[in-house]
Design an enzyme around this catalytic site. Sequence first.
Site, mmCIF file in Angstrom:
data_model
loop_
_atom_site.group_PDB
_atom_site.id
_atom_site.type_symbol
_atom_site.label_atom_id
_atom_site.label_comp_id
_atom_site.label_asym_id
_atom_site.label_seq_id
_atom_site.Cartn_x
_atom_site.Cartn_y
_atom_site.Cartn_z
ATOM 1 N N THR A 113 0.811 -1.214 0.000
ATOM 2 C CA THR A 113 0.000 0.000 0.000
ATOM 3 C C THR A 113 0.844 1.263 0.000
ATOM 4 O O THR A 113 0.485 2.268 -0.616
ATOM 5 C CB THR A 113 -0.933 0.001 1.236
ATOM 6 O OG1 THR A 113 -1.823 -1.113 1.155
ATOM 7 C CG2 THR A 113 -1.749 1.282 1.315
ATOM 8 N N GLN A 148 -4.290 -20.820 20.915
ATOM 9 C CA GLN A 148 -5.143 -19.864 20.226
ATOM 10 C C GLN A 148 -5.176 -18.515 20.949
ATOM 11 O O GLN A 148 -5.610 -17.520 20.375
ATOM 12 C CB GLN A 148 -6.565 -20.413 20.094
ATOM 13 C CG GLN A 148 -6.671 -21.607 19.170
ATOM 14 C CD GLN A 148 -8.090 -22.119 19.023
ATOM 15 O OE1 GLN A 148 -9.054 -21.378 19.225
ATOM 16 N NE2 GLN A 148 -8.241 -23.387 18.668
#
Length: 357
Positions: A20, A285
């Site tokens: 970007t 997680q």
Amino acid sequence: MVTTSDTASRPLLVIYAGGTIGMQASSRGLIPAGDMAARLEAALATLPPLRRRALPAYALWESPEPIDSSSATFADWSALAALIAAQYEDYAGFVILHGTDTLAWCASALAFHLQGLTKPVVVTGSQRPLGQPDSDALDNLEASLAFAAAPGWREVGLCFHGRLLRGCRARKWYTRDDTGFESPNWPLLGELVDGIAALYPARAWRDEGAPRFELSARDPAPQMVRVTLWPGIDATLVERWLEAPQVDAAVLECWGSGNLPDDPALIGVLARAVAEGKPLVALSQCPIGGAAPGTYASGQILNDIGVMSGDDMTVEAACSKLTHLLAQGLPQEELRRRFLTPLAGERGAFTPQVDNA
């Protein structure tokens, strides 16, 4: 092209890989734009004079085919590592401009390719293009140049929003916020304060000796699967993933400190994969903390069947490290030893690094 002040005996090398930061608006959305040399100079020229003069000299290498970071692969980052290795003696440090979607993956991959660095490698990008109103690109570019020129540290770092993070500890945390990235299990390596790079030396990775660049790549590249546990996960699905002949390894994203369901079928699938020589790694997680299988009885089975603990590693670092080691063609015992040993400061705050398996 060497530009800016000659404050260092050798310039930095700025590598524009894509992302970007180098794009511009079009009727179809953001698209890659060329002439980065002129655009970088124009942007830096808008800084206050004292900050502009404090920047180090740099040369620019612009990719003829900018990488779409959403489609980036380990082969792209291997090529970046090879470019740095080839130019290593000619520059005081390196800044890589890259897309944010896989910026943390790029930083992790480079950390394992470029072990034993004696000079800085900084990766950065931006949430909005350079030159766009309210863009964060110039701030990230200025900070990255300052950190790449700062004496006292020599590893792969990720610079964003005035903060320097260890590359193999960073994760993209925000889709739009200028902060962009966090390092959940390691403190900041430095911060930009009034245009000055302030480092925290006690947090740096200490790797003494000459560079040990490991640039060899397997063709085709090693393939792995990420298996994220969910309640009621079907063992036959995991079996299909792991038994596929093109799959070389797997990263298991477990609950808590490394727990998994008490499911004999699932445990059997994992045990067979390990027995067949496919390395398996257990991560948590939970973004903060780490996996320590064996803390609970439901996780001890992972130790029993030979699944390696990923400790407090990010998933980007674990996958990058496993891919890198598989590409080296190491014997299983050596691959296991090296995975469980910190090679670039990517693990080590929560559990022992090496087991006796």
